[in-house]
Scaffold this active site. Structure first.
Site, PDB file in Angstrom:
ATOM      1  CB  CYS A 114      11.726  33.790  16.206  1.00  0.00           C
ATOM      2  SG  CYS A 114      11.430  34.894  14.834  1.00  0.00           S
ATOM      3  CG  HIS A 254       8.740  34.756  18.664  1.00  0.00           C
ATOM      4  ND1 HIS A 254       9.595  35.838  18.733  1.00  0.00           N
ATOM      5  CD2 HIS A 254       8.369  34.633  17.369  1.00  0.00           C
ATOM      6  CE1 HIS A 254       9.731  36.335  17.527  1.00  0.00           C
ATOM      7  NE2 HIS A 254       8.999  35.627  16.679  1.00  0.00           N
ATOM      8  CG  ASN A 284       8.801  38.907  14.876  1.00  0.00           C
ATOM      9  OD1 ASN A 284       9.868  38.685  15.455  1.00  0.00           O
ATOM     10  ND2 ASN A 284       8.183  37.992  14.158  1.00  0.00           N
TER      11      ASN A 284
END
Ligand code: ACO
Length: 327
Positions: A114, A254, A284
């Site tokens: 990420c 994020h 996500n």
């Protein structure tokens, strides 16, 4: 007036297919209520079986090149951040370079989950600042649905597919990247991982039967580390640039979990309207998460030239990073 490295154009691409919480209720023992309350996610996207990471990346990259007003042949470097590559070999960046019709510039993949897009932008910044490159394409691209076990409710509700790209190049000060940091702490490496398919556990009938090619995550244990790391790295880049949270125009964390975003926002003291979140409709998307948000903010006018934008990421490794820029 000097020059620094900044973002010249962005583009993103989401697969058409929407997977709702109701769809997942049919696959695992979960509920729309639980997913919404615990993560903030209502739906996510899923690529078609015939789509690849590089194909979606090429679409996103073309949009970013258009916005930047340059051609693919002018690129000096292509960095593709992905943990869901087309193949283990060669790099997805090589397919992207070919598909874009870019020159034979350097192109490589970067694996930082990420945090990968922010790591990529930080690497690109070094090349631009030291004069080794003028235009760099940084892509965050994930088809995580290919690595998700749709029998594992701890992971399948969170992750989604998506891709975004940014073209970086020289910009006149005071625009550009003002501060950046990248971190890794391998002691948490087995908190989020894919056990098989590498040299530790090469693919075999046993690994396939054991569903070892899918993402495994100790989400609960990562939660606190994520909040702490995102807060710390955000504070550090703000301090480096001598900017206080009140001066920010936009904060893009994020998109791991809405509760993580809320906790980090509160700790930093950033007002709620300055924090961008698309997790409810995108989920996500790992390294694509921040650039998708950035592209949406730029295209919907929420981010304008001169705005101070803070981006902070946390992911497998564990890795975390932050970038403060004046757009
Ligand atoms: N539906 C219903 N119940 C569920 C589900 C689900 N989808 N998932 C877990 N549960 C249950 C658990 O079994 C547990 O039940 P129990 O109390 O009977 O044992 C209960 O819910 C609580 O489980 P937790 O794991 O503690 O749930 P939590 O509130 O922590 O939420 C989540 C889980 C969403 C994964 C959260 O921990 C999280 O977001 N963690 C951070 C993830 C992260 O930041 N990862 C790094 C970035 S991603 C990347 O790098 C690719």
């Amino acid at each position: 007036m000097g020059s620094s490295a900044g973002i010249l154009g962005t583009g993103s691409e989401l697969p058409e297919k929407v997977v709702t919480n109701a769809d997942l209720e049919k696959l695992v023992d979960t509920s729309d209520q639980w997913i919404t309350d615990r993560t903030g996610i209502k739906e996510r996207r899923q690529a078609r079986a015939d789509q690849t990471t590089s194909e979606l990346s090429i679409h996103a990259a073309r949009k970013a090149l258009d916005m930047a007003g340059i051609t693919a042949r002018e690129l000096d470097l292509i960095i593709c951040s992905t943990i869901s590559p087309d193949m283990p070999l060669p790099s997805t960046a090589a397919f992207i370079q070919r598909g874009l019709g870019a020159s034979a510039c350097c192109a490589f993949d970067l694996a930082a989950a990420c945090s990968g897009f922010l790591f990529g932008v930080t690497v690109a910044e070094q090349f631009i600042k030291n004069g080794k490159a003028r235009y760099v394409l940084v892509i965050g691209a994930e088809l995580l649905s290919r690595y998700i076990d749709y029998r594992d409710r701890a992971t399948c509700v969170i992750f989604g597919d998506g891709v975004a790209a940014a073209v970086l190049g020289p910009v006149a000060e005071p625009h550009g990247i003002l501060a950046s940091e990248m971190h890794t702490d391998g002691q948490f490496a087995d908190h989020l991982y894919i056990p098989a398919g590498g040299t530790t556990r090469p693919a075999s009938c046993e690994t396939v039967q054991g569903r070892e090619h899918y993402i495994k995550m100790k989400g609960n244990e990562l939660f606190k580390v994520a909040v702490r790391s995102l807060e710390e790295v955000s504070r550090r880049v703000l301090e480096q640039a001598k900017v206080c949270p009140e001066q920010l125009s936009l904060f893009i964390p994020h998109q791991a979990n809405q509760r993580i975003t809320d906790a980090v926002r509160q700790r930093l003291g950033v007002s709620v309207e300055k924090v961008y979140s698309n997790i409810s409709r995108v989920g996500n998307t790992s390294s694509a998460s921040i650039p998708i948000c950035l592209d949406e903010c730029i295209r919907n006018g929420q981010t304008k030239k001169g705005d101070l934008v803070l981006m902070a990421a946390f992911g497998a490794g564990v890795t975390w990073g932050g970038i403060l820029m004046r757009y």
